[in-house]
Write an enzyme that holds these catalytic residues in place. Structure first.
Site, PDB file in Angstrom:
ATOM      1  N   CYS A 188       0.584  -0.943  -0.132  1.00  0.00           N
ATOM      2  CA  CYS A 188       0.160   0.060  -0.234  1.00  0.00           C
ATOM      3  C   CYS A 188       0.587   1.156   0.048  1.00  0.00           C
ATOM      4  O   CYS A 188       0.215   2.817  -0.088  1.00  0.00           O
ATOM      5  CB  CYS A 188      -1.084   0.175   1.233  1.00  0.00           C
ATOM      6  SG  CYS A 188       0.482   0.399   3.052  1.00  0.00           S
TER       7      CYS A 188
HETATM    8  N1  LIG Z   1      -4.423   2.280   8.139  1.00  0.00           N
HETATM    9  C1  LIG Z   1      -3.025   1.279   8.259  1.00  0.00           C
HETATM   10  N2  LIG Z   1      -2.921   2.054   9.173  1.00  0.00           N
HETATM   11  C2  LIG Z   1      -1.801   1.342  10.718  1.00  0.00           C
HETATM   12  N3  LIG Z   1      -0.407   0.787  10.232  1.00  0.00           N
HETATM   13  C3  LIG Z   1      -1.258   0.029   9.113  1.00  0.00           C
HETATM   14  C4  LIG Z   1      -2.078   0.219   7.900  1.00  0.00           C
HETATM   15  N4  LIG Z   1      -2.707  -1.061   6.713  1.00  0.00           N
HETATM   16  C5  LIG Z   1      -0.692  -0.991   7.192  1.00  0.00           C
HETATM   17  N5  LIG Z   1      -0.580  -0.632   8.737  1.00  0.00           N
HETATM   18  C6  LIG Z   1       0.559  -1.884   8.500  1.00  0.00           C
HETATM   19  O1  LIG Z   1       0.787  -2.578   7.919  1.00  0.00           O
HETATM   20  C7  LIG Z   1       0.868  -4.193   8.291  1.00  0.00           C
HETATM   21  C8  LIG Z   1       0.453  -4.949   6.863  1.00  0.00           C
HETATM   22  O2  LIG Z   1      -0.864  -4.829   6.510  1.00  0.00           O
HETATM   23  P1  LIG Z   1      -1.418  -5.534   5.614  1.00  0.00           P
HETATM   24  O3  LIG Z   1      -0.981  -6.474   5.142  1.00  0.00           O
HETATM   25  O4  LIG Z   1      -2.974  -4.952   5.339  1.00  0.00           O
HETATM   26  O5  LIG Z   1      -1.041  -4.637   4.115  1.00  0.00           O
HETATM   27  S1  LIG Z   1      -1.040  -3.271   3.559  1.00  0.00           S
HETATM   28  O6  LIG Z   1       0.539  -2.351   4.243  1.00  0.00           O
HETATM   29  O7  LIG Z   1      -1.792  -2.822   3.496  1.00  0.00           O
HETATM   30  O8  LIG Z   1      -0.602  -3.762   2.062  1.00  0.00           O
HETATM   31  C9  LIG Z   1      -0.328  -4.552   9.180  1.00  0.00           C
HETATM   32  O9  LIG Z   1      -0.772  -5.532  10.094  1.00  0.00           O
HETATM   33  P2  LIG Z   1      -2.180  -5.538  11.161  1.00  0.00           P
HETATM   34  O10 LIG Z   1      -1.521  -4.467  12.118  1.00  0.00           O
HETATM   35  O11 LIG Z   1      -1.969  -6.179  11.145  1.00  0.00           O
HETATM   36  O12 LIG Z   1      -2.900  -4.539  10.233  1.00  0.00           O
HETATM   37  C10 LIG Z   1       0.511  -2.138  10.052  1.00  0.00           C
HETATM   38  O13 LIG Z   1       1.548  -3.038  11.285  1.00  0.00           O
END
Ligand SMILES: Nc1ncnc2c1ncn2[C@@H]1O[C@H](COP(=O)(O)OS(=O)(=O)O)[C@@H](OP(=O)(O)O)[C@H]1O
Length: 270
Positions: free
Chosen positions: A251
């Site tokens: 992302c």
């Molecule tokens: N919006 C937002 N806010 C804060 N942190 C975020 C966000 N999007 C991604 N992350 C961080 O990236 C981890 C992996 O997310 P994803 O596998 O969903 O992928 S991606 O980052 O959206 O590509 C995700 O892991 P999780 O804690 O399991 O959500 C976070 O560490």
């Protein structure tokens, strides 16, 4: 159309460890449990936050941190950062509140600069920027807000929910990394697969996104999240519903910050 930028302090952090020390720490943490990696992080890193979109992995880490905090007789040790893109599912927004309240974890929410609603975002940048210029979209909703958060609240290190079994660039990830700006990234559940995370969440009664019970696995923005491909095995399937039909796999948060900033930081978008 111009991308608005906040006034800039330096993006560069001086990491507390040399590259050789980071390598030695990773050797020391190899084969250790997520809880042991988290304990190392809590004991050794200043300015430590958990950056989470309340995915299953981040929720498991949140629960583990809560238990480490309880053992030490303190309320939650690591504050949370959630980047609200304005395009999350309502279920994700509710979960952010539920999780932060359940674990008494301070929650810092950052949105795109000077924009509060999806309507305002559409007025300023067009109704489907994620289609017309997806890298600019990523910059506006995640990369710039994250960098603003890091500067405003003094972030030096972040815990992430990435795992090697999610594949792509994540498959070689170490427990501790230092990114291009000197920010430390801790990946405590890097060695777990989806099944192990889900088993932990079920066993410990961790609250999770109800969309998972509808078959979703990796949940991001509404417009870029679909059900995973049913023909794939569990770990391959996990992120197959993200940006379906596109080559994109990240992302913007986990790609080189300076490349993004150079492209969009002061510029115009189409
Ligand atoms: N919006 C937002 N806010 C804060 N942190 C975020 C966000 N999007 C991604 N992350 C961080 O990236 C981890 C992996 O997310 P994803 O596998 O969903 O992928 S991606 O980052 O959206 O590509 C995700 O892991 P999780 O804690 O399991 O959500 C976070 O560490």
């Amino acid at each position: 159309m111009t991308i608005e930028e906040p006034s800039q302090d330096s993006d560069i952090l001086i990491p507390p460890y040399t590259p050789q020390e980071i390598e030695a720490i990773n050797v020391q943490l190899e084969g250790k449990s997520p809880q042991e990696i988290l304990t190392w992080a809590v004991d050794n890193l200043d300015g430590l936050y958990q950056t989470t979109a309340f995915g299953l992995t981040g929720l498991a880490a949140l629960d583990m941190i809560s238990k480490i905090s309880q053992e030490r007789g303190v309320t939650h040790l690591v504050p949370l950062i959630f980047l609200d893109t304005l395009h999350h599912f309502p279920e994700t927004i509710s979960l952010a509140e539920i999780a932060s309240e359940t674990y008494l974890a301070p929650l810092h929410i950052y949105k795109p600069l000077s924009v509060d609603t999806p309507e305002e975002f559409a007025t300023k940048y067009g109704s489907n920027l994620w289609e017309t210029d997806e890298a600019a979209y990523d910059y506006l909703v995640k990369v710039e807000p994250a960098s603003r958060a890091y500067k405003e609240i003094g972030v030096r290190a972040v815990i992430t929910g990435r795992r090697r079994s999610q594949g792509g660039e994540r498959s070689l990830m170490k427990a501790i990394e230092v990114d291009e700006r000197g920010l430390i990234k801790v990946n405590p559940l890097g060695g777990w697969n989806f099944k192990e995370v889900k088993e932990y969440v079920d066993k410990e009664n961790v609250p999770y996104n109800p969309l998972l019970d509808k078959g979703y696995r990796s949940i991001g923005d509404i417009h870029s999240t679909a059900l995973p491909d049913p023909s794939l095995a569990s770990d391959e399937a996990e992120r197959s519903g993200r940006w379906k039909g596109k080559s994109k796999t990240e992302c913007g948060l986990h790609v080189n910050y300076f490349d993004m900033k150079e492209k969009f930081g002061k510029g115009q978008i189409a």
